[in-house]
Design an enzyme around this catalytic site. Sequence first.
Site, short mmCIF file in Angstrom:
data_model
loop_
_atom_site.label_atom_id
_atom_site.label_comp_id
_atom_site.label_asym_id
_atom_site.label_seq_id
_atom_site.Cartn_x
_atom_site.Cartn_y
_atom_site.Cartn_z
N ASP A 1 -5.23 -8.10 2.58
CA ASP A 1 -5.31 -8.08 1.12
C ASP A 1 -6.71 -7.61 0.71
OD1 ASP A 1 -4.48 -8.30 -1.47
OD2 ASP A 1 -4.68 -10.47 -1.59
N ASP B 1 -0.29 -7.18 1.44
CA ASP B 1 0.01 -7.31 0.01
C ASP B 1 -0.28 -6.00 -0.73
OD1 ASP B 1 0.82 -8.53 -2.31
OD2 ASP B 1 -1.05 -9.61 -2.65
N ASN B 2 0.35 -5.86 -1.89
CA ASN B 2 0.09 -4.74 -2.82
C ASN B 2 0.35 -3.37 -2.22
OD1 ASN B 2 -2.68 -6.76 -3.61
ND2 ASN B 2 -0.92 -6.56 -4.97
N GLU C 1 1.02 -9.85 -9.12
CA GLU C 1 0.60 -11.23 -9.39
C GLU C 1 0.01 -11.37 -10.79
OE1 GLU C 1 -2.35 -8.98 -6.79
OE2 GLU C 1 -0.22 -9.51 -6.67
#
Length: 291
Positions: free
Chosen positions: A215, A243-244, A273
Site C-alpha cells: 500500500d 491495495d488501490n 476508502e
Amino acid sequence: MAFPAIALAFLPLLLTLLIRYRFYFALFYRAVLVRLWKDCVTGLSREERAYQYVLTHATPGDPDSILDTFDEWCSKVEYISNIGPKKGKILDRLLMEQSPLTVLELGTHCGYSTVRMARALPLGARIYSVEMDQRNAAIAEKIIRLAGFDDDTVRGTQSSLLLRIGSVHMLTFGTMKHVMFLINQVELIVNPSDEVIPRLRSDFGLERLDLVFMDHWKKCYCADLQMLEGSGLLGKGSIILADNVLFPGAPKFLRHIRKSGLYEWKIHRATLEYSKGIRDGMAELVYQGIN
C-alpha cells in the site's frame, strides 16, 4: 454578445461533467484543497493532525478504538488513504485464515494497517513494516504504541530520534543510514522499499514471507514484486495483497501478474476508502512458484 451565448451553449456540457465526476471533485476537495488550507492554518502536517485527533478521542491500548477513531477522522474530518474498514475486512479474513508468522508491509504511512494486522497476528508473529518518509514513520510509531503494541525491551543501542519519539536501532546500508523502530510484534523500517527488500534476508534473517501487504507508491508495485520474486523469500502459498490497483491504479503490476504465470490471483472489487462512487480494488495473489 457572442461570449454569453457561447458560455450558455457549454453550460449543459459543464453540468454533465460536474455530475459525472462529482465524486472525483469531492475527493480532490477533501484530499488536496482541505489539506493545503489546514496545513497553512494549523502549521501541522495532515498526519500530525490525524494523530492528535486519535490521541484525544481513542482509548489507549485498544486497537479497535484506535482504528475506529481513525476511520471517523478520515470519513468526517480529513481524507487519508488508509485501507479503511470495508477493504480492511478482506485483510482481516486473510489473517484469520492464514495465521502468517512473517508479514512484510510496504507503506506504513500512519500505522493504520499495521495496527489492523498486529491485532490479529498469532503469538510469535512479526510485521516488518517499511516506510520511506521519516515524518510519517514517526507518527506511525506513536500510533502503534498508542494501540498497545509497545515493548520496553529494544535490541541494540538505544538513542533518541525525532524529538525522542522512541528507541531506535541504527544499521547502515552502504552510505545510507537505516532507522528501525522495534516495537512489540512490529519492526518499523525507515527506508525506501527498493533498498530494504534486497537486504531482508541478510540484515533481518528472513527465510520466507508468509504475507506481503502493498500500500505504498503504486508505481513501485511491479518493480517491488519482481524484486521479491528474485529474493527467494516467496514460497509456494505466500500471499500478496495489493491495495488501490484500480484507483489510482497499478497497470504494470496487473500486467505482470497476468503474464508471469507465478500466481493464482483475483481482484476484490470495492469503492475507494472513505469515498463514494469511485471504483477501486485489491489484488490478492497466491504465489505458486516456477513450474
